[in-house]
Design a protein around this motif. Structure first.
Motif, PDB file in Angstrom:
ATOM      1  N   ASP A 173     -54.598  56.439  58.977  1.00 41.24           N
ATOM      2  CA  ASP A 173     -55.528  56.863  57.913  1.00 41.24           C
ATOM      3  C   ASP A 173     -55.435  58.366  57.694  1.00 41.24           C
ATOM      4  N   LYS A 211     -52.559  59.038  55.566  1.00 46.88           N
ATOM      5  CA  LYS A 211     -52.822  58.595  54.181  1.00 46.88           C
ATOM      6  C   LYS A 211     -53.734  59.577  53.457  1.00 46.88           C
ATOM      7  N   GLY A 263     -49.879  60.995  52.446  1.00 48.33           N
ATOM      8  CA  GLY A 263     -49.936  59.589  52.057  1.00 48.33           C
ATOM      9  C   GLY A 263     -48.777  58.760  52.568  1.00 48.33           C
ATOM     10  N   TYR A 264     -47.693  59.413  52.931  1.00 46.54           N
ATOM     11  CA  TYR A 264     -46.487  58.720  53.412  1.00 46.54           C
ATOM     12  C   TYR A 264     -45.719  59.679  54.301  1.00 46.54           C
ATOM     13  N   PHE A 293     -45.463  52.688  58.209  1.00 45.89           N
ATOM     14  CA  PHE A 293     -44.688  53.628  57.388  1.00 45.89           C
ATOM     15  C   PHE A 293     -43.275  53.140  57.049  1.00 45.89           C
TER      16      PHE A 293
END
Ligand SMILES: NC(=O)c1ccc[n+]([C@@H]2O[C@H](COP(=O)([O-])OP(=O)(O)OC[C@H]3O[C@@H](n4cnc5c(N)ncnc54)[C@H](OP(=O)(O)O)[C@@H]3O)[C@@H](O)[C@H]2O)c1
Length: 231
Positions: free
Chosen positions: A75, A78, A82-83, A126
């Motif tokens: 989290d 993210k 975000g990646y 991921f």
């Protein structure tokens, strides 16, 4: 020098030891960083190391000793970039030397949770995104430990890391998500102890080799960081 400009790397356990050295070396090559440790305070020294480089960074904290703790790390990523393009699974624990039959079930479970299952959860979080974007480097940190029953949970967890790495490489074959494992050597860190053979600086550039591979390069390979010492 080959650069990693505009890539994002998550380095687990980048507050000290080998992870801190990896983070600094990635920053030198222009890689944006998600730094991870058990607490944000623990990341202060690494943040100081990378401040001089023209990169973006994001800090995440979380215990890897439970699925919920790993989920908090995911989290945290993210909530930042975000990646990630590069997942450097570095964090691990060793055991206190113990007669092999005296390790408790709890110690076996805790060692496998931190050293293997957290890695599995992070790869699942991921890896699919890497496949969709057509670029990924997953680097799993292993160990050359052998013949030490007094550290059997650690040693067995690293053997499982090796096997998992090879299977995951097959899962991602032909899609430029390269999955490799790398052994830093026996290094003087909190985990390696003061009697280890090598200083932490010796792991660079070797630890970075699987992060710097050309597109569609080697996957499922084992690297020994000490083979690159001084290069
Ligand atoms: N040193 C060696 O001789 C040697 C040899 C072979 C392989 N390796 C491997 O190299 C990697 C790095 O080892 P190292 O020697 O650099 O270790 P280290 O100095 O003990 O550092 C461990 C790192 O992992 C993090 N970590 C530890 N327990 C954690 C937990 N429960 N949850 C989340 N993060 C946790 C620590 O974060 P905090 O600072 O927040 O605690 C720290 O950043 C490991 O995979 C290790 O097995 C090391």
């Amino acid at each position: 020098m080959k650069t990693l400009n505009n890539k994002w790397a998550l380095v687990t356990g980048s507050s000290r030891g080998i992870g801190r050295a990896i983070a600094k070396a990635l920053a030198e090559r222009g890689c944006n960083l998600v730094l991870h440790a058990r607490s944000l305070e623990n990341l202060a020294a690494t943040v100081a190391d990378i401040k001089a480089y023209n990169i973006q960074y994001h800090l995440v904290s979380g215990e890897l000793d439970s699925p919920e703790g790993v989920a908090a790390v995911i989290d945290g990523v993210k909530a930042g970039p975000g990646y990630v393009d590069i997942l450097f699974n570095n964090a691990a624990i060793n055991n206190v030397s113990t007669p092999v039959f005296e390790f408790t079930q709890a110690e076996w479970m805790r060692t496998f949770q931190i050293n293997l299952f957290s890695m599995v959860q992070l790869c699942a979080a991921f890896g699919p995104g890497m496949r969709e974007r057509g670029f990924g480097r997953i680097i799993n940190t292993t160990s050359g430990i052998a013949g030490q029953p007094d550290l059997a949970p650690y040693s067995a967890s690293k053997a499982a890391v090796d096997k998992y790495t090879q299977d995951l490489a097959v899962e991602f074959k032909d899609c430029n998500v390269l999955v490799n494992h790398v052994d830093p050597g026996w290094i003087r860190t909190d985990l390696g102890g003061p009697n280890a053979w090598e200083d932490v600086d010796s792991v660079i550039p070797g630890m970075l080799v699987p992060a710097l591979l050309d597109d569609n390069g080697p996957t499922g390979r084992f690297y020994a960081a000490q083979d690159f010492k001084g290069l």
